[in-house]
Motif scaffolding. Structure first.
Motif, PDB file in Angstrom:
ATOM      1  N   GLN A  75      -7.716   0.523   7.132  1.00  0.00           N
ATOM      2  CA  GLN A  75      -7.635  -0.627   8.027  1.00  0.00           C
ATOM      3  C   GLN A  75      -7.264  -1.889   7.238  1.00  0.00           C
ATOM      4  O   GLN A  75      -8.020  -2.320   6.375  1.00  0.00           O
ATOM      5  N   ALA A  76      -6.100  -2.449   7.554  1.00  0.00           N
ATOM      6  CA  ALA A  76      -5.641  -3.637   6.827  1.00  0.00           C
ATOM      7  C   ALA A  76      -6.260  -4.902   7.415  1.00  0.00           C
ATOM      8  O   ALA A  76      -5.565  -5.843   7.799  1.00  0.00           O
ATOM      9  N   ASN A  77      -7.611  -4.923   7.486  1.00  0.00           N
ATOM     10  CA  ASN A  77      -8.278  -6.114   7.998  1.00  0.00           C
ATOM     11  C   ASN A  77      -8.664  -7.026   6.841  1.00  0.00           C
ATOM     12  O   ASN A  77      -8.510  -6.683   5.663  1.00  0.00           O
ATOM     13  N   THR A 100       3.735  -3.968   0.157  1.00  0.00           N
ATOM     14  CA  THR A 100       3.245  -4.800   1.260  1.00  0.00           C
ATOM     15  C   THR A 100       3.499  -4.126   2.601  1.00  0.00           C
ATOM     16  O   THR A 100       2.620  -4.113   3.485  1.00  0.00           O
ATOM     17  N   ASP A 101       4.657  -3.549   2.757  1.00  0.00           N
ATOM     18  CA  ASP A 101       4.959  -2.836   4.002  1.00  0.00           C
ATOM     19  C   ASP A 101       4.000  -1.667   4.204  1.00  0.00           C
ATOM     20  O   ASP A 101       3.522  -1.423   5.319  1.00  0.00           O
ATOM     21  N   LEU A 147      -3.546  -9.974   2.904  1.00  0.00           N
ATOM     22  CA  LEU A 147      -4.767 -10.739   3.155  1.00  0.00           C
ATOM     23  C   LEU A 147      -4.439 -12.130   3.674  1.00  0.00           C
ATOM     24  O   LEU A 147      -5.077 -12.622   4.612  1.00  0.00           O
ATOM     25  N   PHE A 148      -3.445 -12.764   3.105  1.00  0.00           N
ATOM     26  CA  PHE A 148      -3.096 -14.121   3.508  1.00  0.00           C
ATOM     27  C   PHE A 148      -2.604 -14.170   4.955  1.00  0.00           C
ATOM     28  O   PHE A 148      -2.930 -15.086   5.702  1.00  0.00           O
ATOM     29  N   THR A 149      -1.836 -13.180   5.340  1.00  0.00           N
ATOM     30  CA  THR A 149      -1.297 -13.182   6.703  1.00  0.00           C
ATOM     31  C   THR A 149      -2.301 -12.664   7.724  1.00  0.00           C
ATOM     32  O   THR A 149      -2.196 -12.986   8.916  1.00  0.00           O
ATOM     33  N   SER A 150      -3.295 -11.895   7.281  1.00  0.00           N
ATOM     34  CA  SER A 150      -4.248 -11.316   8.234  1.00  0.00           C
ATOM     35  C   SER A 150      -5.468 -12.193   8.475  1.00  0.00           C
ATOM     36  O   SER A 150      -6.113 -12.097   9.524  1.00  0.00           O
ATOM     37  N   ALA A 151      -5.795 -13.056   7.509  1.00  0.00           N
ATOM     38  CA  ALA A 151      -6.988 -13.892   7.644  1.00  0.00           C
ATOM     39  C   ALA A 151      -6.785 -14.916   8.757  1.00  0.00           C
ATOM     40  O   ALA A 151      -5.700 -15.469   8.928  1.00  0.00           O
ATOM     41  N   THR A 152      -7.844 -15.170   9.502  1.00  0.00           N
ATOM     42  CA  THR A 152      -7.749 -16.123  10.623  1.00  0.00           C
ATOM     43  C   THR A 152      -8.005 -17.548  10.179  1.00  0.00           C
ATOM     44  O   THR A 152      -7.664 -18.489  10.891  1.00  0.00           O
ATOM     45  N   ARG A 172      -1.152 -16.260 -14.207  1.00  0.00           N
ATOM     46  CA  ARG A 172      -0.258 -17.299 -13.707  1.00  0.00           C
ATOM     47  C   ARG A 172       0.604 -16.850 -12.532  1.00  0.00           C
ATOM     48  O   ARG A 172       1.092 -17.690 -11.770  1.00  0.00           O
ATOM     49  N   ARG A 173       0.810 -15.517 -12.368  1.00  0.00           N
ATOM     50  CA  ARG A 173       1.695 -15.076 -11.275  1.00  0.00           C
ATOM     51  C   ARG A 173       1.234 -13.791 -10.595  1.00  0.00           C
ATOM     52  O   ARG A 173       1.899 -13.290  -9.693  1.00  0.00           O
ATOM     53  N   GLY A 174       0.084 -13.266 -11.007  1.00  0.00           N
ATOM     54  CA  GLY A 174      -0.349 -11.983 -10.456  1.00  0.00           C
ATOM     55  C   GLY A 174      -0.692 -12.052  -8.989  1.00  0.00           C
ATOM     56  O   GLY A 174      -0.336 -11.160  -8.212  1.00  0.00           O
ATOM     57  N   ILE A 175      -1.397 -13.115  -8.584  1.00  0.00           N
ATOM     58  CA  ILE A 175      -1.818 -13.312  -7.194  1.00  0.00           C
ATOM     59  C   ILE A 175      -1.290 -14.663  -6.755  1.00  0.00           C
ATOM     60  O   ILE A 175      -1.663 -15.696  -7.314  1.00  0.00           O
ATOM     61  N   LEU A 176      -0.425 -14.686  -5.763  1.00  0.00           N
ATOM     62  CA  LEU A 176       0.310 -15.898  -5.413  1.00  0.00           C
ATOM     63  C   LEU A 176      -0.360 -16.748  -4.356  1.00  0.00           C
ATOM     64  O   LEU A 176      -0.244 -17.975  -4.376  1.00  0.00           O
ATOM     65  N   HIS A 177      -1.038 -16.130  -3.384  1.00  0.00           N
ATOM     66  CA  HIS A 177      -1.531 -16.852  -2.204  1.00  0.00           C
ATOM     67  C   HIS A 177      -3.030 -17.132  -2.233  1.00  0.00           C
ATOM     68  O   HIS A 177      -3.545 -17.767  -1.306  1.00  0.00           O
ATOM     69  N   HIS A 178      -3.713 -16.657  -3.245  1.00  0.00           N
ATOM     70  CA  HIS A 178      -5.157 -16.861  -3.332  1.00  0.00           C
ATOM     71  C   HIS A 178      -5.551 -17.242  -4.758  1.00  0.00           C
ATOM     72  O   HIS A 178      -4.852 -16.902  -5.706  1.00  0.00           O
ATOM     73  N   ARG A 179      -6.664 -17.918  -4.862  1.00  0.00           N
ATOM     74  CA  ARG A 179      -7.275 -18.187  -6.148  1.00  0.00           C
ATOM     75  C   ARG A 179      -8.587 -17.429  -6.207  1.00  0.00           C
ATOM     76  O   ARG A 179      -9.424 -17.566  -5.309  1.00  0.00           O
ATOM     77  N   VAL A 180      -8.775 -16.645  -7.241  1.00  0.00           N
ATOM     78  CA  VAL A 180      -9.995 -15.856  -7.381  1.00  0.00           C
ATOM     79  C   VAL A 180     -10.990 -16.611  -8.261  1.00  0.00           C
ATOM     80  O   VAL A 180     -10.680 -16.960  -9.403  1.00  0.00           O
TER      81      VAL A 180
END
Length: 436
Positions: free
Chosen positions: A22-24, A66-67, A102-107, A147-155
């Motif tokens: 489940q890609a939630n 991603t697909d 995750l970035f596109t699925s989060a509300t 520096r480039r592994g994860i683009l849309h989030h900061r861990v």
């Protein structure tokens, strides 16, 4: 960890991902943080192989994954040999794919958000969404995973490697678009004199900080901050006693209610002071918003030690606050917290865009600040702004101090070139993170 041990960890993580369907939001967050940890424990040769992956190749593999993840297929193919490049590509593509889904699925992304919504209890970390991707696409080649592994989030981990717990604090009013030029103001004092009280067991605290016309100096510095269009302004360590803090807060509050059309300050680090905090003496830096309201209170972690006057009599601190705005993550330190090269500093694994450090010391102190800033710049792209008052025992004509003005290369200039002679100066530069 050996490469063989790391492969075993990667195989175990891939097996876990194969069980997902489940890609939630919760599933993608946990899976993403698992891959992030996998890279965090990776041996240096694997990390170097990742840094040498062409961005074009990594991007293509990530888009394909991603697909798959969007369709509920979390299974990533493992290389059948010990090729470092192949393993780096497989794990790297999985990280990028999970990050994108995750970035596109989060509300919830921006605006008033409880930081707990970004937390994964199992991973004991936060995946904080960012509106802007880190590092523009044309600058990602030869960059490491941090520096480039994860683009849309900061861990950001709940507990840093050095043992400090992280507390996230939201600030919804600050707005200095990443990658654009911002102005920061450095406020120092001419002829500063400190009053020190000796404490038991060779300790000390500061009970007074004065200079000629101190109130007028601060009001003039605030006016200069508005005139210069500063995003942030900062005073040095142990220079802002409670009465002076009240003056700064009152001036900001009055200005916010006025019809002054000039750019408002968004962040103010009102120096620091020795105060009783949670039952113990602490060196506290109040962080204010543009209205003069205290958004957080940073407590110094490492006490200063002096051969003549003893050790700063402050209690132990095990918490590090991080300010989260729509555009930036902002960390803080006070003097030794950011310059001591002999201990594991809290900032070693704290991925923030900007770190603000009020300080007091000598050129050696600033050398330490530059070294820590260089490490953070290399690892995460962080910019450091340090405002350091010269030690009070220096003659008045040798004050006021040094400023590290969030440069691209913190060690590119000699410490002597960072001297600020006057009590105010504004500095212009960029805080990183570009948009594709």
């Amino acid at each position: 960890m050996t490469f063989e041990e790391w492969i075993a960890c990667a195989e175990a993580l891939a097996a876990d991902h194969r069980s997902l369907s489940q890609a939630n939001t919760a599933t993608c967050r946990r899976a993403l943080l698992g891959v992030h940890r996998l890279f965090k424990i990776a041996p240096t040769p694997l990390l170097d192989a990742y840094a040498r992956l062409p961005e074009r190749l990594l991007g293509e593999a990530a888009r394909a994954r991603t697909d798959d993840v969007t369709g509920g297929d979390f299974a990533w193919r493992l290389p059948g040999n010990a090729d470092l490049r192949a393993w780096a590509l497989a794990a790297g593509a999985q990280a990028r794919a999970l990050d994108a889904v995750l970035f596109t699925s989060a509300t919830t992304h921006l605006g008033p958000v409880d930081p707990e919504e970004w937390r994964c209890a199992e991973s004991r970390a936060y995946a904080i969404p960012r509106a802007r991707t880190r590092e523009p696409a044309d600058k990602r080649d030869n960059q490491r995973f941090t520096r480039r592994g994860i683009l849309h989030h900061r861990v950001v981990p709940e507990v840093l490697d050095a043992g400090y717990r992280v507390r996230l604090v939201r600030l919804d009013t600050a707005a200095a678009p990443a990658g654009e030029t911002v102005t920061m103001g450095a406020a120092l004092f001419l002829g500063l004199d400190l009053r020190i009280r000796r404490e038991a067991e060779d300790g000390f605290i500061v009970t007074g900080a004065t200079c000629e016309g101190m109130d007028g100096t601060v009001l003039r510095q605030l006016e200069a901050a508005f005139a210069d269009g500063c995003f942030a302004a900062m005073w040095p360590e142990l220079t802002v006693a409670p009465a002076l803090l009240a003056l700064i807060q009152g001036t900001l509050a009055e200005r916010a209610l006025s019809e002054d059309p000039r750019t408002s300050l968004q962040l103010v680090v009102a120096g620091s002071w020795h105060v009783e905090d949670e039952g113990a003496m602490a060196n506290v830096a109040p962080v204010l918003d543009g209205y003069g309201e205290v958004k957080l209170r940073y407590r110094k972690v490492l006490p200063y030690q002096d051969r003549k006057i003893g050790t700063e009599a402050i209690g132990p601190v095990l918490e590090v606050p991080v300010l989260v705005t729509d555009d930036h993550l902002v960390g803080f330190g006070i003097c030794k917290d950011f310059c001591d090269q002999g201990v594991a500093l809290a900032f070693a694994d704290l991925d923030v865009d900007l770190v603000l450090v009020p300080s007091m010391g000598n050129p050696v102190t600033m050398d330490g600040h530059r070294s820590t800033a260089k490490r953070m710049r290399t690892l995460f792209g962080t910019r450091a702004f340090v405002v350091q008052q010269a030690e009070a025992e220096r003659p008045a004509d040798e004050q006021p101090g040094w400023v590290l003005p969030f440069p691209n290369d913190p060690t590119g200039l000699a410490t002597s070139a960072l001297r600020q002679v006057g009590d105010w100066q504004s500095y212009r530069g960029t805080v990183p993170r570009g948009r594709d």
